[in-house]
Design an enzyme around this catalytic site. Structure first.
Site, PDB file in Angstrom:
ATOM      1  N   HIS A 377       0.788  -1.234   0.000  1.00 35.38           N
ATOM      2  CA  HIS A 377       0.000   0.000   0.000  1.00 35.38           C
ATOM      3  C   HIS A 377       0.825   1.292   0.000  1.00 35.38           C
ATOM      4  CE1 HIS A 377      -3.920   1.635  -0.008  1.00 35.38           C
ATOM      5  NE2 HIS A 377      -4.481   0.794   0.835  1.00 35.38           N
ATOM      6  N   TYR A 491     -13.883   4.919   9.636  1.00 37.44           N
ATOM      7  CA  TYR A 491     -13.034   5.428   8.552  1.00 37.44           C
ATOM      8  C   TYR A 491     -13.564   4.907   7.224  1.00 37.44           C
ATOM      9  CZ  TYR A 491      -8.647   6.039   5.847  1.00 37.44           C
ATOM     10  OH  TYR A 491      -7.696   6.383   4.916  1.00 37.44           O
ATOM     11  N   SER A 493     -12.386   5.691   3.222  1.00 40.49           N
ATOM     12  CA  SER A 493     -11.399   6.415   2.444  1.00 40.49           C
ATOM     13  C   SER A 493     -11.987   6.883   1.125  1.00 40.49           C
ATOM     14  CB  SER A 493     -10.176   5.524   2.183  1.00 40.49           C
ATOM     15  OG  SER A 493      -9.170   6.258   1.558  1.00 40.49           O
ATOM     16  N   THR A 504      -5.596  10.110  -0.632  1.00 37.75           N
ATOM     17  CA  THR A 504      -6.939   9.893  -0.090  1.00 37.75           C
ATOM     18  C   THR A 504      -7.264  10.942   0.973  1.00 37.75           C
ATOM     19  OG1 THR A 504      -6.158   8.402   1.652  1.00 37.75           O
ATOM     20  CG2 THR A 504      -6.821   7.395  -0.446  1.00 37.75           C
TER      21      THR A 504
END
Length: 665
Positions: A377, A491, A493, A504
């Site tokens: 990531h 959360y 994104s 993001t």
């Protein structure tokens, strides 16, 4: 975990800069000479044409960030806790916050080549010492090829490798169409639009697209998609790319193999040869290594950095470089799970031995021909991976390079395929054993469950004039509240790729509107008419849509506050706003959510980001709604949560149909 939006993307550049900073002109073939077998497409607009003129991510106003932060805190806190936090925020806004904001704005003006959050966001990933597997790497599973005979492991692996290399060449030579969000596709997604923007200089091209109400998107991350890896270093890892690489690294049974997928002239190796090489690897009888080096990529980053240095000192530097620079990692698994939970487990982490978790991405195929992508990531978000994913699925299902009648060539693969071997000493062997023990303990603590829901789908939600994403997020809030009777940090994104180097921003789906809905439905002492419940669902959708729009435009509060916090820390300041328990509470993400809806995707998922959290992948499609959820029991019961999600979806459906939810009827 990012939200992979349904936005279509774009970019281009007639003269591109490669990773070494050299200018190379894209190769444009005449219409009669374009080698279609080597490329996916030949876009009339070069891939990075819009990159130079993309707008820059705005630095939000400090007062707006503080206002949005407090609005997101309100549904989480008691009146007393909120009052304390409100006082701290006001003090920050009037004192230290102003100074930090001025410094941030000044620094941003000096760095017009990027945006204010880019460097700290890379650091956030690269300085994280936790293992990348479970902590960061997500996965996406391809839908099967609609023709069953094409789902054979050898055939599908061959087609996917060829299509992947075609994608890489199309990208490198800037034939890949730029990513553009078309507000009105009928007016802008056509040849007249492309002719106009192609004629405009790169420095003006974005404005030409904007005139059509079309919005080019950042594609800077695409340059790390291939031939890239994350190398462990002490304190901060390194992103490495070798644009000259022509070889693939293949993992099977814990062994690593290499073979070229491009010839010396940069052409794709014959399909029959690629098939022969994959067949050779699939039939290789070499046992799994007693000490598989690959498991070290699942380690703590500082531990792995130390062991990697030992591997280099033991004579393995060139071997590691071959893995690091490979076009991508092809993983061939012998297992063929059919249960969706076991499929998720295999593609999220597997056994740890037959993986190289720090490659930019791994293309994984099991014995049944089921295929998936697991990606690291730090280098980028899902926008580049999803484009790759969709293009490869389309090419392999519509124009496959090999078919069931294709036979491997007679090439001597024993001379073309190299099996890598590592020189190991006793200390390295011990570290490999320890890494495997840690890995097994971690994955054995992780639980999975899923829900495929078909009572209503995307079209039903749209007919109610509601945002499909908002309804699924509401269901998540309701499911958690039904189980635990409280609200927690959540959360979602959202891509900010409409801006240069955009990554993001966070959407905070827990709002006063969702809290009100939870209380109306699941508090025993509350009563509400169906009309009031319907109006509250509408309010939840309206609020969520506004939050989504703000996040996509760079007007959230999370990235801004995060950057100000890092700026303060760099100056040795420990500010009250960031030491506030409420700040820690909202950022202890119990509900980490991400949506992924596309016809090419069967399922996707990721692990929780905190020990007592839930990792919630979800999809909203025309034929189903879906959840794929992970947890670390006993902190959270993923099976109970999935059951609660179904109840929440049923309750929303009943209300929208003019009926009271089951527990209120």
């Amino acid at each position: 975990m990012l939200k992979i939006t349904s936005i279509k993307h774009l970019t281009s550049n007639a003269v591109k800069h490669n990773l070494q900073g050299k200018k190379t002109c894209p190769k444009y073939y005449s219409s009669g000479g374009f080698p279609e077998s080597e490329y996916l497409e030949k876009s009339s607009v070069p891939t990075y044409h819009f990159q130079k003129s993309l707008p820059r991510l705005p630095v939000p106003k400090l007062e707006k960030t503080c206002e949005r932060y407090l609005a997101s805190q309100k549904p989480l806190l008691s009146a007393d806790d909120y009052s304390r936090t409100e006082s701290l925020v006001k003090n920050f806004q009037e004192t230290d916050g102003q100074v930090l904001q001025e410094e941030l704005v000044a620094t941003d003006k000096k760095n017009k080549h990027t945006n204010y959050v880019s460097d700290v966001w890379f650091d956030m990933y690269l300085k994280d010492r936790r293992p990348v597997v479970i902590t960061h790497n997500p996965f996406m599973v391809f839908n099967d090829d609609p023709r069953r005979e094409y789902n054979n492991q050898l055939l599908r692996a061959t087609n996917m490798v060829v299509s992947s290399v075609k994608f890489m060449k199309t990208l490198r030579d800037e034939y890949l169409s730029p990513e553009v969000f078309h507000l009105n596709p009928a007016k802008s997604d056509n040849e007249s639009f492309r002719r106009l923007v192609r004629m405009l200089p790169e420095a003006l091209s974005w404005y030409g697209a904007y005139w059509y109400k079309a919005f080019p998107l950042d594609m800077s991350q695409y340059k790390r998609l291939f031939c890239s890896t994350r190398i462990p270093r002490h304190k901060k890892d390194e992103l490495y790319t070798d644009p000259s690489a022509k070889h693939l690294v293949v993992l099977r049974n814990g062994n690593l193999y290499l073979f070229d997928v491009l010839d010396r002239d940069g052409n794709i190796v014959a399909v029959e040869d690629i098939m022969a090489h994959i067949k050779y690897i699939l039939e290789d009888k070499t046992p799994s290594p007693e000490y598989p080096v690959s498991i070290l990529t699942s380690e703590n980053r500082d531990v792995w950095a130390t062991v990697r240095e030992q591997l280099v000192n033991a004579g393995n530097e060139n071997t590691l470089k071959l893995v690091d620079g490979a076009v991508f990692a092809l993983v061939l698994d012998d297992a063929q799970p059919t249960d969706p939970n076991q499929v998720s487990r295999a593609f999220l982490h597997g056994n740890g031995i037959n993986r190289w978790f720090e490659k930019s991405f791994m293309l994984i195929l099991n014995k049944a021909g089921t295929a998936a992508v697991n990606f690291e990531h730090a280098w980028g978000d899902g926008v580049a991976v999803l484009r790759y994913f969709k293009e490869v699925f389309k090419d392999t299902t519509e124009k496959p390079s090999a078919n069931p009648d294709t036979r491997p060539s007679s090439i001597d693969s024993s001379k073309s395929v190299q099996r890598l071997e590592f020189n190991l000493d006793r200390n390295i062997e011990t570290k490999i054993t320890e890494a495997k023990q840690k890995f097994d303990a971690k994955i054995n603590s992780l639980d999975f469950h899923h829900l495929e829901y078909q009572k209503y789908t995307r079209q039903f939600i749209k007919k109610q004039k509601l945002s499909p994403d908002s309804v699924l997020q509401l269901a998540i809030q309701m499911a958690f509240y039904r189980m635990y009777g409280k609200t927690v940090g959540t959360y979602e994104s959202c891509s900010t790729s409409a801006y240069k180097h955009g990554r993001t921003e966070t959407i905070r789906p827990c709002t006063l509107a969702t809290l009100k809905m939870c209380e109306l439905v699941y508090n025993k002492n509350t009563t509400a008419s169906v009309e009031e419940l319907q109006a509250t669902i509408k309010e939840c959708s309206t609020v969520h849509s506004e939050l989504t729009k703000n996040a996509a435009m760079g007007h959230g509060f999370d990235r801004h506050l995060f950057t100000l916090k890092r700026l303060a820390e760099a100056q040795g300041k420990n500010l009250d706003i960031f030491a506030d328990p409420s700040y820690n509470y909202i950022n202890h993400i119990i509900l980490s959510t991400s949506t992924l809806s596309d016809p090419s995707v069967l399922i996707g998922g990721f692990a929780p980001v905190v020990p007592d959290g839930l990792g919630i992948g979800y999809s909203v499609e025309d034929n189903r709604l879906g959840f794929n959820v992970t947890s670390f029991p006993p902190a959270r019961d993923v099976h109970g949560f999935i059951e609660s999600c179904q109840v929440a979806l049923d309750d929303i459906y009943s209300i929208l149909q003019g009926q009271k939810p089951s527990n209120k009827s």
